[in-house]
Design a protein around this motif. Structure first.
Motif, PDB file in Angstrom:
ATOM      1  N   LEU A  44    -124.444  12.102  14.489  1.00  0.00           N
ATOM      2  CA  LEU A  44    -124.361  13.290  13.642  1.00  0.00           C
ATOM      3  C   LEU A  44    -124.076  14.512  14.493  1.00  0.00           C
ATOM      4  N   GLN A  45    -123.177  15.347  13.999  1.00  0.00           N
ATOM      5  CA  GLN A  45    -122.879  16.597  14.689  1.00  0.00           C
ATOM      6  C   GLN A  45    -123.355  17.753  13.819  1.00  0.00           C
ATOM      7  N   PHE A  46    -124.029  18.696  14.431  1.00  0.00           N
ATOM      8  CA  PHE A  46    -124.537  19.877  13.738  1.00  0.00           C
ATOM      9  C   PHE A  46    -123.380  20.780  13.354  1.00  0.00           C
ATOM     10  N   LEU A  47    -123.370  21.233  12.087  1.00  0.00           N
ATOM     11  CA  LEU A  47    -122.323  22.148  11.614  1.00  0.00           C
ATOM     12  C   LEU A  47    -122.829  23.569  11.482  1.00  0.00           C
ATOM     13  N   LEU A  48    -123.940  23.725  10.752  1.00  0.00           N
ATOM     14  CA  LEU A  48    -124.471  25.069  10.529  1.00  0.00           C
ATOM     15  C   LEU A  48    -125.867  24.961   9.946  1.00  0.00           C
ATOM     16  N   LYS A  49    -126.551  26.127   9.927  1.00  0.00           N
ATOM     17  CA  LYS A  49    -127.901  26.153   9.361  1.00  0.00           C
ATOM     18  C   LYS A  49    -128.158  27.506   8.724  1.00  0.00           C
TER      19      LYS A  49
ATOM     20  N   ASP B   1    -121.223  14.380  30.658  1.00  0.00           N
ATOM     21  CA  ASP B   1    -121.969  15.563  30.241  1.00  0.00           C
ATOM     22  C   ASP B   1    -122.626  15.372  28.885  1.00  0.00           C
ATOM     23  N   THR B   2    -122.860  14.091  28.482  1.00  0.00           N
ATOM     24  CA  THR B   2    -123.416  13.809  27.171  1.00  0.00           C
ATOM     25  C   THR B   2    -124.798  14.436  27.058  1.00  0.00           C
ATOM     26  N   ALA B   3    -125.072  15.137  25.961  1.00  0.00           N
ATOM     27  CA  ALA B   3    -126.326  15.839  25.799  1.00  0.00           C
ATOM     28  C   ALA B   3    -127.461  14.876  25.461  1.00  0.00           C
ATOM     29  N   VAL B   4    -127.227  14.025  24.441  1.00  0.00           N
ATOM     30  CA  VAL B   4    -128.195  13.017  24.053  1.00  0.00           C
ATOM     31  C   VAL B   4    -127.488  11.662  24.131  1.00  0.00           C
ATOM     32  N   SER B   5    -127.991  10.794  24.959  1.00  0.00           N
ATOM     33  CA  SER B   5    -127.337   9.502  25.148  1.00  0.00           C
ATOM     34  C   SER B   5    -128.301   8.376  24.788  1.00  0.00           C
ATOM     35  N   GLN B   6    -127.733   7.277  24.308  1.00  0.00           N
ATOM     36  CA  GLN B   6    -128.524   6.113  23.920  1.00  0.00           C
ATOM     37  C   GLN B   6    -127.886   4.869  24.512  1.00  0.00           C
ATOM     38  N   THR B   7    -128.740   3.922  24.885  1.00  0.00           N
ATOM     39  CA  THR B   7    -128.257   2.621  25.318  1.00  0.00           C
ATOM     40  C   THR B   7    -129.156   1.531  24.749  1.00  0.00           C
ATOM     41  N   PRO B   8    -128.584   0.420  24.325  1.00  0.00           N
ATOM     42  CA  PRO B   8    -127.139   0.156  24.272  1.00  0.00           C
ATOM     43  C   PRO B   8    -126.517   0.758  23.022  1.00  0.00           C
ATOM     44  N   LYS B   9    -125.206   0.699  22.932  1.00  0.00           N
ATOM     45  CA  LYS B   9    -124.528   1.182  21.732  1.00  0.00           C
ATOM     46  C   LYS B   9    -124.579   0.134  20.622  1.00  0.00           C
ATOM     47  N   VAL B  88    -128.634   1.382  12.014  1.00  0.00           N
ATOM     48  CA  VAL B  88    -128.239   2.207  13.148  1.00  0.00           C
ATOM     49  C   VAL B  88    -129.408   3.135  13.464  1.00  0.00           C
ATOM     50  N   TYR B  89    -129.815   3.156  14.703  1.00  0.00           N
ATOM     51  CA  TYR B  89    -130.935   3.981  15.133  1.00  0.00           C
ATOM     52  C   TYR B  89    -130.396   5.156  15.943  1.00  0.00           C
ATOM     53  N   PHE B  90    -130.785   6.352  15.487  1.00  0.00           N
ATOM     54  CA  PHE B  90    -130.337   7.568  16.155  1.00  0.00           C
ATOM     55  C   PHE B  90    -131.507   8.247  16.847  1.00  0.00           C
ATOM     56  N   CYS B  91    -131.253   8.667  18.052  1.00  0.00           N
ATOM     57  CA  CYS B  91    -132.171   9.515  18.785  1.00  0.00           C
ATOM     58  C   CYS B  91    -131.696  10.953  18.622  1.00  0.00           C
ATOM     59  N   ALA B  92    -132.618  11.890  18.630  1.00  0.00           N
ATOM     60  CA  ALA B  92    -132.269  13.305  18.545  1.00  0.00           C
ATOM     61  C   ALA B  92    -133.233  14.100  19.403  1.00  0.00           C
ATOM     62  N   SER B  93    -132.839  15.329  19.718  1.00  0.00           N
ATOM     63  CA  SER B  93    -133.760  16.201  20.445  1.00  0.00           C
ATOM     64  C   SER B  93    -133.617  17.625  19.932  1.00  0.00           C
ATOM     65  N   ASP B 102    -135.020  26.042  15.152  1.00  0.00           N
ATOM     66  CA  ASP B 102    -134.764  24.814  15.898  1.00  0.00           C
ATOM     67  C   ASP B 102    -133.666  23.974  15.267  1.00  0.00           C
ATOM     68  N   THR B 103    -132.772  23.483  16.082  1.00  0.00           N
ATOM     69  CA  THR B 103    -131.717  22.583  15.626  1.00  0.00           C
ATOM     70  C   THR B 103    -131.869  21.253  16.352  1.00  0.00           C
ATOM     71  N   GLN B 104    -131.732  20.181  15.621  1.00  0.00           N
ATOM     72  CA  GLN B 104    -131.804  18.855  16.228  1.00  0.00           C
ATOM     73  C   GLN B 104    -130.393  18.380  16.587  1.00  0.00           C
ATOM     74  N   TYR B 105    -130.257  17.838  17.795  1.00  0.00           N
ATOM     75  CA  TYR B 105    -128.984  17.319  18.277  1.00  0.00           C
ATOM     76  C   TYR B 105    -129.111  15.820  18.436  1.00  0.00           C
ATOM     77  N   PHE B 106    -128.119  15.107  17.909  1.00  0.00           N
ATOM     78  CA  PHE B 106    -128.217  13.668  17.787  1.00  0.00           C
ATOM     79  C   PHE B 106    -127.402  12.937  18.845  1.00  0.00           C
ATOM     80  N   GLY B 107    -127.912  11.755  19.198  1.00  0.00           N
ATOM     81  CA  GLY B 107    -127.167  10.851  20.050  1.00  0.00           C
ATOM     82  C   GLY B 107    -126.144  10.065  19.248  1.00  0.00           C
ATOM     83  N   PRO B 108    -125.378   9.199  19.902  1.00  0.00           N
ATOM     84  CA  PRO B 108    -124.292   8.477  19.242  1.00  0.00           C
ATOM     85  C   PRO B 108    -124.747   7.299  18.385  1.00  0.00           C
ATOM     86  N   GLY B 109    -126.009   6.921  18.512  1.00  0.00           N
ATOM     87  CA  GLY B 109    -126.519   5.828  17.691  1.00  0.00           C
ATOM     88  C   GLY B 109    -126.471   4.478  18.389  1.00  0.00           C
TER      89      GLY B 109
END
Lengths: 114, 115
Positions: A44-49, B1-9, B88-93, B102-109
């Motif tokens: 998921l990519q953040f768009l806006l809030k 430079d991946t912000a949130v990474s998960q393994t395995p895909k 599909v399991y997603f990690c976020a931070s 606060d905004t949550q940023y997600f990994g690729p799953g």
């Protein structure tokens, strides 16, 4: 309990036309609302809030969303759709005092055609 | 430079096995999450950790055990895998738990398939 509803499973729009993806919310206090986009086989990519302030929020890739408190809505909009906007869009809500728990809608598949 | 990474895909395994999914974030965030996306694309939070402390546990079966060795990592261990765990399991931070901006940023799953 906080919740969001996305009434449309799929939205089809022609490239160049404006698009709207609908979202309504239910919370017990002031809502914090988010839009995310998921491209095929991607995260998921953040768009806006929307947190507070101006009811029109501008985000990434030319998207914007309008917060309407009386209608409890937070619709996502773009003036001119691109084929590359085709993706799955999620609305999410966070309730004050609810920690950082995000509750997501069921998603709306946007298909932009030539 | 991946912000949130998960393994395995991708992870394909047999029922009854035990498996782990790893997540790392390099954003300097204090809070990390695990979400599950089912076959109908419905997303639901499972766990949240703030600076290695569990703060959200959403009635997930105790076969699922998150572990946070430090605030940049949150791993998910699943015991005795069942067919229904396929998802599909997603990690976020995010920076701060409960911060109103606060905004949550997600990994690729990680796509888990249990056979």
């Amino acid at each position: 309990a906080q919740s969001v509803a996305q009434p449309e499973d799929q939205v089809n729009v022609a490239e160049g036309n404006p698009l709207t993806v609908k979202c309504t919310y239910s919370v017990s206090g002031n809502p914090y609302l988010f839009w995310y986009v998921q491209y095929p086989n991607r995260g998921l990519q953040f768009l806006l809030k929307y947190i507070t302030g101006d009811n029109l929020v501008k985000g990434s890739y030319g998207f914007e969303a309008e917060f309407n408190k009386s209608q409890t809505s937070f619709h996502l909009k773009k003036p001119s759709a691109l084929v590359s906007d085709s993706a799955l869009y999620f609305c999410a809500v966070r309730e004050p005092g609810g920690g950082n728990k995000l509750t997501f809608g069921t998603g709306t598949q946007l298909k932009v055609e030539l | 430079d991946t912000a949130v990474s998960q393994t395995p895909k991708y992870l394909v395994t047999q029922m009854g096995n035990d498996k782990s999914i790893k997540c790392e974030q390099n954003l300097g965030h204090d809070t990390m999450y695990w979400y599950k996306q089912d076959s109908k694309k419905f997303l639901k939070i499972m766990f949240s950790y703030n600076n290695k402390e569990l703060i959200i546990n959403e009635t997930v079966p105790n076969r699922f055990s998150p572990k946070s060795p430090d605030k940049a990592h949150l791993n998910l261990h699943i015991n005795s895998l069942e067919l229904g765990d396929s998802a599909v399991y997603f990690c976020a931070s995010s920076q701060l738990a409960g911060g109103i901006t606060d905004t949550q940023y997600f990994g690729p799953g990680t796509r888990l398939t249990v056979l």
